[in-house]
Design a protein around this motif. Structure first.
Motif, PDB file in Angstrom:
ATOM      1  N   PHE A   1      10.348  -4.421 -20.299  1.00 47.16           N
ATOM      2  CA  PHE A   1      10.969  -3.926 -19.071  1.00 47.16           C
ATOM      3  C   PHE A   1      10.269  -2.655 -18.598  1.00 47.16           C
ATOM      4  N   THR A   2      10.079  -1.713 -19.511  1.00 47.90           N
ATOM      5  CA  THR A   2       9.488  -0.424 -19.162  1.00 47.90           C
ATOM      6  C   THR A   2       8.010  -0.562 -18.822  1.00 47.90           C
ATOM      7  N   LEU A   3       7.283  -1.371 -19.581  1.00 48.64           N
ATOM      8  CA  LEU A   3       5.856  -1.517 -19.342  1.00 48.64           C
ATOM      9  C   LEU A   3       5.576  -2.142 -17.975  1.00 48.64           C
ATOM     10  N   GLY A   4       6.522  -2.925 -17.459  1.00 48.43           N
ATOM     11  CA  GLY A   4       6.355  -3.500 -16.133  1.00 48.43           C
ATOM     12  C   GLY A   4       6.803  -2.588 -15.007  1.00 48.43           C
ATOM     13  N   GLY A   5       7.361  -1.466 -15.325  1.00 48.60           N
ATOM     14  CA  GLY A   5       7.880  -0.518 -14.333  1.00 48.60           C
ATOM     15  C   GLY A   5       9.335  -0.228 -14.601  1.00 48.60           C
ATOM     16  N   GLY A   6      10.192  -1.250 -14.488  1.00 46.36           N
ATOM     17  CA  GLY A   6      11.590  -1.109 -14.866  1.00 46.36           C
ATOM     18  C   GLY A   6      12.501  -0.690 -13.735  1.00 46.36           C
ATOM     19  N   MET A   7      12.915  -1.657 -12.892  1.00 51.56           N
ATOM     20  CA  MET A   7      13.873  -1.377 -11.818  1.00 51.56           C
ATOM     21  C   MET A   7      15.293  -1.594 -12.330  1.00 51.56           C
ATOM     22  N   GLY A   8      16.182  -0.650 -12.019  1.00 46.68           N
ATOM     23  CA  GLY A   8      17.557  -0.768 -12.485  1.00 46.68           C
ATOM     24  C   GLY A   8      18.510  -0.032 -11.574  1.00 46.68           C
ATOM     25  N   LEU A   9      19.795  -0.048 -11.924  1.00 49.73           N
ATOM     26  CA  LEU A   9      20.850   0.476 -11.062  1.00 49.73           C
ATOM     27  C   LEU A   9      20.893   2.003 -10.976  1.00 49.73           C
ATOM     28  N   LEU A  10      20.014   2.682 -11.707  1.00 51.44           N
ATOM     29  CA  LEU A  10      19.967   4.143 -11.636  1.00 51.44           C
ATOM     30  C   LEU A  10      18.655   4.658 -11.055  1.00 51.44           C
ATOM     31  N   MET A  11      17.811   3.768 -10.523  1.00 50.48           N
ATOM     32  CA  MET A  11      16.435   4.180 -10.234  1.00 50.48           C
ATOM     33  C   MET A  11      16.308   5.133  -9.051  1.00 50.48           C
ATOM     34  N   ARG A  12      17.173   5.041  -8.056  1.00 50.95           N
ATOM     35  CA  ARG A  12      17.062   6.006  -6.950  1.00 50.95           C
ATOM     36  C   ARG A  12      17.409   7.417  -7.407  1.00 50.95           C
ATOM     37  N   ALA A  13      18.282   7.521  -8.401  1.00 46.61           N
ATOM     38  CA  ALA A  13      18.666   8.834  -8.921  1.00 46.61           C
ATOM     39  C   ALA A  13      17.656   9.367  -9.923  1.00 46.61           C
ATOM     40  N   TYR A  14      17.186   8.505 -10.842  1.00 44.59           N
ATOM     41  CA  TYR A  14      16.402   8.979 -11.975  1.00 44.59           C
ATOM     42  C   TYR A  14      14.996   8.401 -12.052  1.00 44.59           C
ATOM     43  N   GLY A  15      14.631   7.524 -11.129  1.00 45.02           N
ATOM     44  CA  GLY A  15      13.321   6.900 -11.188  1.00 45.02           C
ATOM     45  C   GLY A  15      13.354   5.613 -11.984  1.00 45.02           C
ATOM     46  N   LEU A  16      12.223   4.938 -12.011  1.00 44.04           N
ATOM     47  CA  LEU A  16      12.074   3.715 -12.793  1.00 44.04           C
ATOM     48  C   LEU A  16      12.142   4.028 -14.282  1.00 44.04           C
ATOM     49  N   ALA A  17      12.301   2.999 -15.089  1.00 42.04           N
ATOM     50  CA  ALA A  17      12.264   3.204 -16.543  1.00 42.04           C
ATOM     51  C   ALA A  17      10.953   3.849 -16.953  1.00 42.04           C
ATOM     52  N   CYS A  18       9.837   3.416 -16.372  1.00 39.43           N
ATOM     53  CA  CYS A  18       8.539   3.977 -16.756  1.00 39.43           C
ATOM     54  C   CYS A  18       8.407   5.433 -16.345  1.00 39.43           C
ATOM     55  N   ASP A  19       9.157   5.866 -15.330  1.00 38.43           N
ATOM     56  CA  ASP A  19       9.127   7.273 -14.930  1.00 38.43           C
ATOM     57  C   ASP A  19       9.864   8.150 -15.929  1.00 38.43           C
ATOM     58  N   ASN A  20      10.754   7.538 -16.699  1.00 37.26           N
ATOM     59  CA  ASN A  20      11.502   8.263 -17.721  1.00 37.26           C
ATOM     60  C   ASN A  20      10.870   8.160 -19.104  1.00 37.26           C
ATOM     61  N   LEU A  21       9.732   7.484 -19.196  1.00 36.73           N
ATOM     62  CA  LEU A  21       9.031   7.366 -20.473  1.00 36.73           C
ATOM     63  C   LEU A  21       8.290   8.666 -20.766  1.00 36.73           C
ATOM     64  N   ARG A  22       8.619   9.288 -21.895  1.00 39.04           N
ATOM     65  CA  ARG A  22       7.958  10.534 -22.290  1.00 39.04           C
ATOM     66  C   ARG A  22       6.713  10.277 -23.119  1.00 39.04           C
ATOM     67  N   SER A  23       6.790   9.260 -23.969  1.00 37.05           N
ATOM     68  CA  SER A  23       5.643   8.924 -24.813  1.00 37.05           C
ATOM     69  C   SER A  23       5.843   7.520 -25.358  1.00 37.05           C
ATOM     70  N   ALA A  24       4.762   6.939 -25.834  1.00 35.63           N
ATOM     71  CA  ALA A  24       4.811   5.624 -26.462  1.00 35.63           C
ATOM     72  C   ALA A  24       3.899   5.611 -27.671  1.00 35.63           C
ATOM     73  N   GLU A  25       4.418   5.066 -28.769  1.00 39.28           N
ATOM     74  CA  GLU A  25       3.576   4.803 -29.936  1.00 39.28           C
ATOM     75  C   GLU A  25       3.013   3.395 -29.770  1.00 39.28           C
ATOM     76  N   ILE A  26       1.694   3.250 -29.886  1.00 40.90           N
ATOM     77  CA  ILE A  26       1.055   1.971 -29.615  1.00 40.90           C
ATOM     78  C   ILE A  26      -0.050   1.710 -30.628  1.00 40.90           C
ATOM     79  N   VAL A  27      -0.109   0.474 -31.109  1.00 37.34           N
ATOM     80  CA  VAL A  27      -1.220   0.024 -31.956  1.00 37.34           C
ATOM     81  C   VAL A  27      -2.207  -0.670 -31.039  1.00 37.34           C
ATOM     82  N   THR A  28      -3.390  -0.109 -30.925  1.00 37.74           N
ATOM     83  CA  THR A  28      -4.404  -0.661 -30.043  1.00 37.74           C
ATOM     84  C   THR A  28      -5.247  -1.692 -30.793  1.00 37.74           C
ATOM     85  N   ALA A  29      -6.150  -2.347 -30.080  1.00 39.45           N
ATOM     86  CA  ALA A  29      -6.888  -3.492 -30.633  1.00 39.45           C
ATOM     87  C   ALA A  29      -7.742  -3.123 -31.839  1.00 39.45           C
TER      88      ALA A  29
END
Length: 471
Positions: free
Chosen positions: A152-180
């Protein structure tokens, strides 16, 4: 699936070798075609998706993911990544390849002082919300609680709070990721900024996100909601009136309108069950006590069939439609972003809705703007910042005999609205995976080139490239 049918699935990798390598290095369970849990493990939320991976690696932590990525580099299978397993296109599972399954990774830790939260890659929005609401905190999340937070977040993330707080991805502070390359990286505004940019709206294919950190906002446990069913006969008038009201409402409200049917809820009058209706909904992100007055214009568009508005727990409203989108149902979705809802677009929408194949299917208009629009189109990989509306065409059905009819209706409706759209498409609502690949210009706009450069930098061999590795 019978063993006879399994035998006709062509093997494209050394499946025994891949399974053996995984078993030697994973703490989590390794499920191959012969495993008694295979058929259950390969299922995802969307019953339309029926794929047969070679091996499923259920990872208990980042170390298991590193081992799974190492096995993928050695044996070169198609790779898919399962978080919540909810994505419409079903990219969580692949044929004849390796599924890196994060569903056991369920940890959630809330910092109530700093208003932040860390969660594992297998967490769903219902699980995240439950922990955050212990402290009266929330962030923009999925509208069905069984949706996985990662996809959901990696695609952007539209939800019922987005006009107030932004998309889910706008609220992402950091991500732990295993790269190739098998490295565990933290992507944030301070580290691997290019990867962090891409993870916010770039969709799948950048690596395996094993953990996410979010900003939280004070909200709940009680919120003011509007949920009104209006007579379908007034649909054209309601669409015009709703679009005018939306522009006047404060950013604390993210209104939605759906051409749908009254659900068969035992608490609702039986004579209205599955009757066509126009549903208008919204949550106030402001104080619950004053929210009802702010939401009032959404309740006064016409004489309602049903008005279910009032004070509700945030957890309840976030899971209210879950029964209408059960696991195993069949789903297909397409979308457009729109700058306006002109009369011809409304007429086209209603004409297509008249052909809706099942009462479960719907057309949803989500209002954007507010905090979403205050982020520049090139500040994250999600480019659709200026359009005030997203229109999604959501086909839902149960009978496999309706597959062609339901998918065809959604595609026909999408084509009927093209001339009124801005040209943008939401990656999470873009049809099947191959359609998202074909619509890259519409999905990523001017960010496509930079996104491709980031993918190439972190995955030069295309280990996670679903388009090039699709069997």
């Amino acid at each position: 699936m019978s063993s006879q049918l399994r035998a006709v699935v062509p093997a494209t990798v050394d499946e025994d070798g891949l399974a053996a390598a995984l078993r030697a290095n994973l703490h989590g369970e390794v499920i191959d075609r012969a495993h008694p849990e295979y058929d259950r493990a390969r299922q995802v939320w969307n019953g339309l998706i029926d794929r047969y991976p070679a091996v499923i690696a259920r990872c208990t932590g980042a170390a298991d993911v590193v081992a799974a990525v190492g096995a993928a580099r050695e044996f070169h299978p198609p790779v898919s990544i399962r978080g919540g397993g909810h994505q419409i296109a079903g990219s969580a599972v692949c044929d004849n390849g390796l599924v890196i399954d994060l569903s056991p990774m369920k940890g959630v830790a809330v910092d109530p002082i700093g208003h932040t939260l860390r969660a594992g890659g297998g967490v769903t929005w219902g699980e995240l919300d439950r922990e955050a609401q212990l402290f009266g905190l929330a962030t923009t999340g999925g509208e069905v609680s069984t949706t996985g937070i990662a996809g959901f977040t990696l695609g952007g993330g539209m939800g019922l709070l987005m006009r107030a707080y932004g998309l889910a991805c706008d609220n992402l502070r950091s991500a732990e990721i295993v790269t190739a390359d098998g490295m565990v990286r933290t992507a944030s505004r301070q580290e691997h900024q290019d990867l962090f940019w891409a993870l916010r709206g770039g969709g799948r294919g950048l690596g395996v996100v094993t953990g996410l950190e979010y900003d939280l906002h004070p909200l709940g446990p009680q919120v003011a909601t509007a949920q009104v069913f209006y007579p379908y006969e007034a649909a054209a008038q309601l669409l015009r009136g709703w679009s005018d009201v939306v522009r006047a409402l404060p950013e604390t409200i993210t209104p939605q309108l759906a051409l749908w049917s009254v659900p068969p809820d035992p608490a609702l009058p039986a004579e209205l069950h599955w009757q066509r209706a126009v549903m208008v909904a919204g949550i106030s992100a402001g104080p619950a006590e004053s929210g009802a007055a702010t939401l009032a214009p959404l309740r006064e568009l016409a004489e309602p069939l049903l008005d279910l508005s009032g004070l509700t727990s945030y957890l309840e409203i976030q899971s209210a439609v879950d029964p209408l989108f059960p696991a195993g149902g069949r789903y297909y979705m397409k979308s457009h972003f729109m700058a306006d809802l002109p009369e011809p677009a409304i007429e086209a929408m209603l004409a297509q809705d008249a052909r809706r194949p099942t009462p479960e299917s719907l057309i949803v208009i989500r209002s954007m703007g507010g905090a979403v629009a205050r982020v520049g189109a090139d500040e994250t990989a999600f480019p659709h910042r200026s359009e005030p509306f997203n229109v999604s065409i959501d086909a839902g059905w149960v009978d496999p005999a309706l597959d062609a009819t339901a998918v065809g209706w959604a595609r026909d409706t999408w084509r009927a609205l093209v001339q009124y759209a801005s040209g943008g498409v939401y990656v999470n609502f873009s049809g099947f995976g191959e359609e998202a690949d074909e619509l890259r210009d519409a999905v990523f706009g001017g960010n496509q080139r930079r996104l491709a450069e980031v993918r190439a930098a972190y995955d030069p061999a295309g280990l996670f490239d679903a388009a090039s590795r699709r069997p």
